[in-house]
Design an enzyme around this catalytic site. Structure first.
Site, mmCIF file in Angstrom:
data_model
loop_
_atom_site.group_PDB
_atom_site.id
_atom_site.type_symbol
_atom_site.label_atom_id
_atom_site.label_comp_id
_atom_site.label_asym_id
_atom_site.label_seq_id
_atom_site.Cartn_x
_atom_site.Cartn_y
_atom_site.Cartn_z
ATOM 1 N N ASN A 1 0.858 -1.175 0.000
ATOM 2 C CA ASN A 1 0.000 0.000 0.000
ATOM 3 C C ASN A 1 0.896 1.226 0.000
ATOM 4 O OD1 ASN A 1 -2.284 -1.660 0.198
ATOM 5 N ND2 ASN A 1 -2.151 -1.704 2.426
ATOM 6 N N HIS B 1 6.679 -1.375 3.708
ATOM 7 C CA HIS B 1 6.412 -2.759 4.110
ATOM 8 C C HIS B 1 5.622 -3.449 3.021
ATOM 9 C CE1 HIS B 1 3.133 -0.204 5.606
ATOM 10 N NE2 HIS B 1 2.321 -1.233 5.414
HETATM 11 P P1 AMP Z 1 -0.669 -0.471 5.768
HETATM 12 O O1 AMP Z 1 -2.131 -0.146 5.950
HETATM 13 O O2 AMP Z 1 -0.346 -1.098 4.443
HETATM 14 O O3 AMP Z 1 0.210 0.726 6.073
HETATM 15 O O4 AMP Z 1 -0.348 -1.619 6.805
HETATM 16 C C1 AMP Z 1 0.018 -1.390 8.118
HETATM 17 C C2 AMP Z 1 -0.211 -2.690 8.840
HETATM 18 O O5 AMP Z 1 0.531 -2.662 10.038
HETATM 19 C C3 AMP Z 1 -1.667 -2.964 9.225
HETATM 20 O O6 AMP Z 1 -2.081 -4.192 8.643
HETATM 21 C C4 AMP Z 1 -1.626 -3.044 10.751
HETATM 22 O O7 AMP Z 1 -2.483 -4.034 11.266
HETATM 23 C C5 AMP Z 1 -0.166 -3.386 11.008
HETATM 24 N N1 AMP Z 1 0.386 -2.971 12.279
HETATM 25 C C6 AMP Z 1 0.357 -1.732 12.835
HETATM 26 N N2 AMP Z 1 1.016 -1.718 14.004
HETATM 27 C C7 AMP Z 1 1.487 -2.985 14.192
HETATM 28 C C8 AMP Z 1 2.255 -3.626 15.212
HETATM 29 N N3 AMP Z 1 2.680 -2.950 16.299
HETATM 30 N N4 AMP Z 1 2.542 -4.943 15.077
HETATM 31 C C9 AMP Z 1 2.123 -5.621 13.998
HETATM 32 N N5 AMP Z 1 1.409 -5.079 12.991
HETATM 33 C C10 AMP Z 1 1.088 -3.789 13.085
#
Ligand code: AMP
Ligand code: ZN
Length: 112
Positions: free
Chosen positions: A85, A98
């Site tokens: 994303n 990521h």
């Molecule tokens: P995006 O929306 O592509 O930026 O994805 C961010 C992702 O990070 C989401 O799927 C969240 O659930 C995940 N996320 C946010 N904070 C954490 C955390 N501390 N540990 C694991 N996953 C996380």
């Protein structure tokens, strides 16, 4: 810098790690969208895929290589999805590059 994924990479914030080496790490998403949902990040802070240049693009190849290894380890033999994303319209909520590795169920297309 106040970046949650930098803090996960350094161990300051705990996570369930799936893979780690000197350049990247992988950990399970807190809010899984599939039976297997792993995030793979560079340890270096790169805010999005837009910041990839000829100098640092090798990290993307390495992330994909490890994603395929993790897919095999998690028995995603019937297929999987890799998602990046980018920006507001792309649904990026964490401003540290990521990729999502998703699998263990049949994916829909097009995504919402
Ligand atoms: P995006 O929306 O592509 O930026 O994805 C961010 C992702 O990070 C989401 O799927 C969240 O659930 C995940 N996320 C946010 N904070 C954490 C955390 N501390 N540990 C694991 N996953 C996380
Ligand atoms: Zn960061």
């Amino acid at each position: 810098m106040d970046c949650v994924f930098c803090k996960i990479a350094s161990g300051e914030i705990p996570s369930k790690k799936a893979y780690e080496d000197e350049k990247i790490c992988a950990f399970y998403d807190l809010d899984p969208q599939a039976p297997v949902h792993i995030l793979i990040i560079p340890k270096e802070h790169i805010s999005s895929i837009k910041e990839i240049t000829p100098e640092n693009s090798g990290i993307v190849a390495h992330i994909f290589e490890v994603a395929v290894k993790l897919a095999k380890e998690n028995h995603l033999d019937n297929g999987f999805r890799i998602v990046n994303n980018c920006g507001e319209d792309g649904g990026q909520t964490v401003q540290h590059l990521h990729i999502h590795l998703l699998g263990g169920r049949s994916m829909k297309w097009p995504p919402g």
